[in-house]
Design an enzyme around this catalytic site. Structure first.
Site, PDB file in Angstrom:
ATOM      1  N   ARG A  21      16.568 -18.708   6.767  1.00 58.66           N
ATOM      2  CA  ARG A  21      17.244 -18.856   5.315  1.00 58.66           C
ATOM      3  C   ARG A  21      18.663 -19.540   5.485  1.00 58.66           C
ATOM      4  O   ARG A  21      19.596 -19.107   6.348  1.00 58.66           O
ATOM      5  CB  ARG A  21      17.356 -17.673   4.583  1.00 58.66           C
ATOM      6  CG  ARG A  21      15.915 -16.917   4.262  1.00 58.66           C
ATOM      7  CD  ARG A  21      16.154 -15.669   3.411  1.00 58.66           C
ATOM      8  NE  ARG A  21      15.200 -15.102   2.585  1.00 58.66           N
ATOM      9  CZ  ARG A  21      14.613 -14.178   3.089  1.00 58.66           C
ATOM     10  NH1 ARG A  21      14.757 -13.597   4.499  1.00 58.66           N
ATOM     11  NH2 ARG A  21      13.704 -13.654   2.582  1.00 58.66           N
ATOM     12  N   LYS A 246      21.357 -10.358 -13.694  1.00 62.19           N
ATOM     13  CA  LYS A 246      20.393 -11.692 -13.942  1.00 62.19           C
ATOM     14  C   LYS A 246      20.864 -12.213 -15.505  1.00 62.19           C
ATOM     15  O   LYS A 246      21.737 -12.740 -15.433  1.00 62.19           O
ATOM     16  CB  LYS A 246      19.267 -11.125 -13.672  1.00 62.19           C
ATOM     17  CG  LYS A 246      18.905 -10.800 -11.904  1.00 62.19           C
ATOM     18  CD  LYS A 246      17.329 -10.542 -11.678  1.00 62.19           C
ATOM     19  CE  LYS A 246      17.170  -9.795 -10.371  1.00 62.19           C
ATOM     20  NZ  LYS A 246      17.811 -10.546  -9.046  1.00 62.19           N
TER      21      LYS A 246
HETATM   22  N1  PMP Z   1      14.191  -5.411  -8.922  1.00 58.74           N
HETATM   23  C1  PMP Z   1      13.507  -6.610  -8.779  1.00 58.74           C
HETATM   24  C2  PMP Z   1      12.092  -6.805  -9.400  1.00 58.74           C
HETATM   25  C3  PMP Z   1      14.233  -7.632  -8.254  1.00 58.74           C
HETATM   26  O1  PMP Z   1      13.461  -9.049  -8.186  1.00 58.74           O
HETATM   27  C4  PMP Z   1      15.471  -7.659  -7.608  1.00 58.74           C
HETATM   28  C5  PMP Z   1      16.315  -8.677  -7.251  1.00 58.74           C
HETATM   29  N2  PMP Z   1      15.924  -9.803  -7.007  1.00 58.74           N
HETATM   30  C6  PMP Z   1      15.877  -6.357  -8.002  1.00 58.74           C
HETATM   31  C7  PMP Z   1      15.201  -5.094  -8.356  1.00 58.74           C
HETATM   32  C8  PMP Z   1      17.506  -6.046  -7.449  1.00 58.74           C
HETATM   33  O2  PMP Z   1      18.418  -6.508  -8.345  1.00 58.74           O
HETATM   34  P1  PMP Z   1      19.866  -6.792  -7.900  1.00 58.74           P
HETATM   35  O3  PMP Z   1      19.593  -8.222  -7.529  1.00 58.74           O
HETATM   36  O4  PMP Z   1      20.572  -6.525  -9.403  1.00 58.74           O
HETATM   37  O5  PMP Z   1      19.983  -5.951  -6.802  1.00 58.74           O
END
Ligand code: PMP
Length: 403
Positions: A21, A246
């Site tokens: 990455r 998000k």
């Molecule tokens: N659950 C899912 C399904 C995710 O895709 C992600 C992060 N991509 C998380 C939890 C973690 O969330 P955060 O980025 O707020 O740590």
């Protein structure tokens, strides 16, 4: 052991496979998103970001930025301690009330990220409910998998989104305590779980239901309460987990549920107890974002229109993408080296930023570009993206979908 040789050999193998990455050196600029700056040969090149999880551009919203700036001015930067030792503020409590209201629950509990909220909650429930078995969708996120593993509870995997398989497995487990963990929108394929059926199966077996709505909060439902709100099911799910990082454009995670359930996690989760609370300004900004998206459907509608437009144009160009009912458009490449190469060329020659998604984030052979159109992308940018992908498809001799 020669540690340095071990580290560099493993890294070289990753590079060889195309799975190493690399950070994109882009710079977000206030008010410009989805355009960002990229430093190149001493100059700043404009790039359009097509892979952000700031799905609705809320990190730029004046209410959100304003709340953060104002609270930094009044409270300073850090919380100064854990929630239990000097780190709690009115901003954290107000945000928890806002979140409980968003999901129609009695209570909510904040964490420093969505990852930590899943990890801490599942490891606590799995270790503190005697003899519980956790039934986990086979495509659950790493944060849930790690939380369950850490709890040392018995884990039963059920086939992705297959509520009949879940039903059979719950039945076979007899009358021990059961917890069912799943997601609403799965982040890499963008598919949405059959939540109603899963909830009915949970109810039939007296299982505790736990849903991760990380990719859905702010985005689905009349107030942004996620797919569980959209489908009128939130009140039938015991624990709803989400992120503030998000669609809400800030950072942090949370769970919502009954007062007793949240208090139980608050009282036993080491990932809650032994870590500094989120900065008060982060809590205030997240609350402003949630409040805005509770009252405004405009960003969601605009985003949906952009998603539909891009899908239609990809179809016309014969660019293969995975069908789903969400806002996530996985454009399938199927090879890690080509995937990285296409992403690099998009950035270098077209000013388009889409990060390649390779193993282990997705299974080998399903490498892809994960594209997330937002309300701030315009038709000209969509046409530019589809044009660039079309050229690259021809150049890399990738197969086209039948339009
Ligand atoms: N659950 C899912 C399904 C995710 O895709 C992600 C992060 N991509 C998380 C939890 C973690 O969330 P955060 O980025 O707020 O740590």
């Amino acid at each position: 052991m020669d540690f340095e040789t071990h580290f560099s050999t493993r890294l070289a193998a990753l590079k060889e496979e195309g799975n190493y990455r690399v950070f994109a050196d882009i710079e977000r600029r206030r008010g410009a998103f989805p355009t960002a700056g990229r430093h190149r040969d001493g100059e700043v090149q404009d790039v359009t970001v097509w892979c952000s999880n700031d799905y609705l551009g809320m990190s730029q919203h004046p209410d959100v930025v304003g709340a953060m700036v104002e609270t930094v001015q009044s409270c300073g930067t850090g919380a100064g301690g854990t929630r239990n030792i000097s780190g709690n503020t009115v901003h954290h409590l107000a945000l928890e009330r806002e979140l409980a209201d968003l999901h129609g629950k009695e209570a909510a509990l904040l964490f420093t990220s969505g990852y930590v909220s899943n990890w801490a909650s599942l490891s606590t429930l799995g270790s503190q409910i005697p003899n519980v078995a956790i039934f986990s969708d086979e495509k659950n996120h790493a944060s849930m998998i790690e939380g369950i593993r850490h709890s040392r509870a018995d884990k039963v995997l059920w086939r992705h989104n297959d509520w009949r398989d879940l039903d059979r497995k719950l039945h076979a487990a007899g009358d021990r305590p059961k917890l069912v963990a799943f997601e609403s929108v799965y982040s890499m394929d963008g598919d949405i779980a059959p939540i109603r059926e899963i909830v009915e199966v949970c109810e039939a077996h007296g299982a505790l239901s736990y849903i991760d709505e990380v990719h859905a909060v702010g985005m689905y439902g009349p107030r942004g309460g996620g797919v569980s709100e959209e489908r009128g099911l939130a009140h039938r799910i015991d624990l709803i987990e989400g992120t503030l990082g998000k669609a809400y454009g800030v950072v942090g995670g949370y769970v919502t549920g009954s007062t007793a359930l949240c208090d139980f996690i608050r009282s036993f989760a080491s990932g809650f107890i032994f870590t500094t609370a989120l900065p008060p300004a982060v809590a205030a900004a997240a609350r402003a974002s949630i409040a805005h998206l509770k009252g405004s459907g405009q960003e969601r509608q605009q985003q949906r229109a952009r998603v539909a437009e891009l899908r239609a144009k990809l179809d016309r160009a014969g660019i293969p993408h995975m069908a789903n009912d969400s806002h996530i458009i996985p454009v399938m490449i199927g090879d890690p080296v080509k995937c990285k190469m296409i992403s690099d060329i998009l950035m270098r020659d077209h000013g388009i930023y889409v990060q390649p998604i390779n193993y282990p984030t997705v299974p080998k052979g399903t490498e892809r570009l994960r594209i997330t159109p937002g309300p701030l992308h315009g038709t000209a940018e969509i046409d530019h993206l589809v044009g660039a992908l079309s050229q690259l498809w021809a150049h890399c001799a990738l197969s086209r979908a039948v339009a």
